[in-house]
Write an enzyme that holds these catalytic residues in place. Structure first.
Site, short mmCIF file in Angstrom:
data_model
loop_
_atom_site.label_atom_id
_atom_site.label_comp_id
_atom_site.label_asym_id
_atom_site.label_seq_id
_atom_site.Cartn_x
_atom_site.Cartn_y
_atom_site.Cartn_z
CB THR A 293 -74.10 158.03 48.57
OG1 THR A 293 -72.74 158.41 48.38
CG2 THR A 293 -74.68 158.82 49.73
CB THR B 33 -58.36 118.33 15.27
OG1 THR B 33 -57.98 117.58 14.12
CG2 THR B 33 -57.76 117.66 16.51
CB SER C 283 -90.79 121.65 18.41
OG SER C 283 -91.44 122.34 17.35
CE LYS D 259 -85.95 120.50 16.59
NZ LYS D 259 -85.28 121.24 17.66
#
Length: 474
Positions: free
Chosen positions: A105, A191, A322, A328
């Site tokens: 509303t 897998t 990092s 990194k």
């Protein structure tokens, strides 16, 4: 010279309140601002929703005028005000919180008040001078929050769905380009994270494209349900206070204005209480998120390293990874898309509970459904574009690493099974594993195949697709 007043007085059933003179919203919106200081995010953050509300109010004004219920002067002013909102003006006046009580509303009244006050200005009257044009009596004529709000939600979501479909297609094409680029790059399939059989990197990337393409179609199917509107239902679906011809007429008008092929629900009482189409859409969005997150998991795993991981592909470096480890670089783009997926999965749970919590003739929790769906659609679309532009397009393959992994993998013994038999293949696999020697070396040593036969079988085009195989002797 008298200064302009800083406030105006508006009245509702709870009494008089001061409204900032410059504001286009009114007393109902003001009370919602006070009651629902929840997220700090206003509905204006979703411009598709604001435009949808204006499109509905415009369609209603035109339908009511055509039915002789609204005079041309007021109708034209309402339509003009709606056109401004549709053209992205006045959106800053839609200020109520995205999460609100009251089944929407506050959102509907925010729209009614903004459009009414702008229409008053167009007619040469002051904001709040509602004896000339009223938010409820004229802008909201033949309507209720209970049909306006879900219709606006569906309109906005419909537009968002196809924007998301476009973003997914954009990402799909990026994967298709990489699949073609990597078509000749041999690697080991896996897998359960164990060596399986050879495949090409192109085949691996093509699966990502197919997964996205499938869900583009699922989203289009979900959009068909979103087109069904309950506009004209008014309070609970009986159409009380609306002309008998209003529902079909306003639906036609809304289709013309919005460009969305909306249809009137066959049972407006059912449509007013049922949130099934939102649940269906949310489930499809979750499906997209789950698949997209799986793809990002793969990209992070395949690029892990660079020395101590899989190191099969290189993701484009986007930023230093990092504050303590020099050099990194992290897979930040897949990571952010993973997080979008987690959010979408959570949003689906929210939509599910909100839809289930509806009671009798209305669901009061559509605001949180709207907020959840809009976030999911918006963030998934941005995530697809980000992943395509800042990650997939720049991926490169470590071809030598991939080739070496195939040559030293025990998994290639599976390709030799039809030629040397399962028992021999098993023995060779065990010896290769224990000795660290290559499968091909042991096969040749045991003279189970000639060098020419072995070379022919281990060609990429043989290893990575179905082939006619020899019949084993009895």
């Amino acid at each position: 010279m008298n200064a302009q007043p800083s406030h105006r007085i508006e009245h509702d059933l709870l009494g008089d309140r001061e409204i900032p003179a410059a504001a286009y919203y009114g007393v109902h919106t003001l009370r919602a601002l006070e009651n629902f200081d929840i997220t700090g995010i206003s509905i204006a953050v979703y411009p598709d929703l604001i435009r949808a509300l204006a499109q509905i109010k415009k369609a209603a004004a035109q339908a009511n005028q055509q039915l002789g219920l609204l005079d041309a002067v007021r109708a034209d002013a309402i339509v003009a005000a709606c056109n401004e909102v549709i053209d992205n003006r006045l959106h800053q006046e839609f200020v109520v919180d995205v999460i609100q009580g009251g089944a929407g509303t506050s959102t509907n009244m925010n729209a009614n008040e903004v459009i009414a006050n702008r229409a008053l200005e167009i007619l040469g009257h002051a904001k709040g001078d509602f004896k000339h044009l009223h938010p409820n009596e004229h802008v909201n004529m033949s309507q209720s929050t209970n049909d306006v709000y879900p219709t606006a939600l569906k309109l906005a979501t419909y537009v968002g769905i196809f924007r998301l479909v476009d973003a997914m297609a954009y990402l799909r094409r990026a994967f298709e380009r990489k699949a073609e680029e990597f078509a000749d790059v041999l690697k080991m399939g896996r897998t359960q994270l164990q060596d399986a059989v050879p495949m090409t990197l192109g085949q691996e990337f093509s699966t990502y494209a197919v997964m996205l393409g499938e869900d583009e179609e699922r989203l289009k199917e979900a959009a068909l349900l979103i087109r069904e509107m309950n506009l004209g239902a008014t309070a609970i679906g009986t159409g009380i206070n609306a002309h008998p011809d209003y529902a079909p007429l306003v639906c036609r008008r809304l289709a013309e204005i919005s460009g969305v092929p909306v249809v009137t629900a066959p049972n407006l009482i059912e449509a007013t209480q049922d949130c099934g189409s939102f649940v269906q859409l949310s489930g499809v969005l979750k499906r997209v998120a789950v698949k997209l997150s799986k793809v990002c998991n793969d990209l992070r795993l395949l690029s892990s390293g660079p020395r101590a991981g899989f190191g099969e592909i290189n993701l484009p470096p986007r930023q230093a990874g990092s504050s303590i480890m020099p050099g990194k670089v992290n897979p930040v783009i897949p990571e952010v898309v993973n997080q979008i997926a987690f959010e979408v999965i959570g949003n689906d749970t929210t939509v599910t509970f909100a839809a289930e919590a509806g009671q009798l003739q209305l669901n009061a929790f559509e605001p949180i459904i709207a907020h959840s769906l809009f976030k999911s659609v918006l963030h998934l679309g941005k995530g697809c574009k980000t992943l395509a532009d800042y990650c997939v397009d720049g991926i490169t393959a470590n071809r030598e690493t991939l080739r070496a992994s195939v040559e030293r993998s025990i998994g290639i013994v599976t390709a030799l099974n039809p030629y040397i038999g399962y028992a021999n293949a098993t023995e060779i696999a065990a010896e290769a594993h224990l000795s660290g020697r290559g499968v091909a070396e042991i096969v040749l040593e045991r003279k189970l195949m000639s060098p020419e036969q072995l070379a022919d079988v281990l060609r990429p085009e043989v290893l990575t697709r179905p082939q006619m195989i020899p019949t084993q002797a009895a």
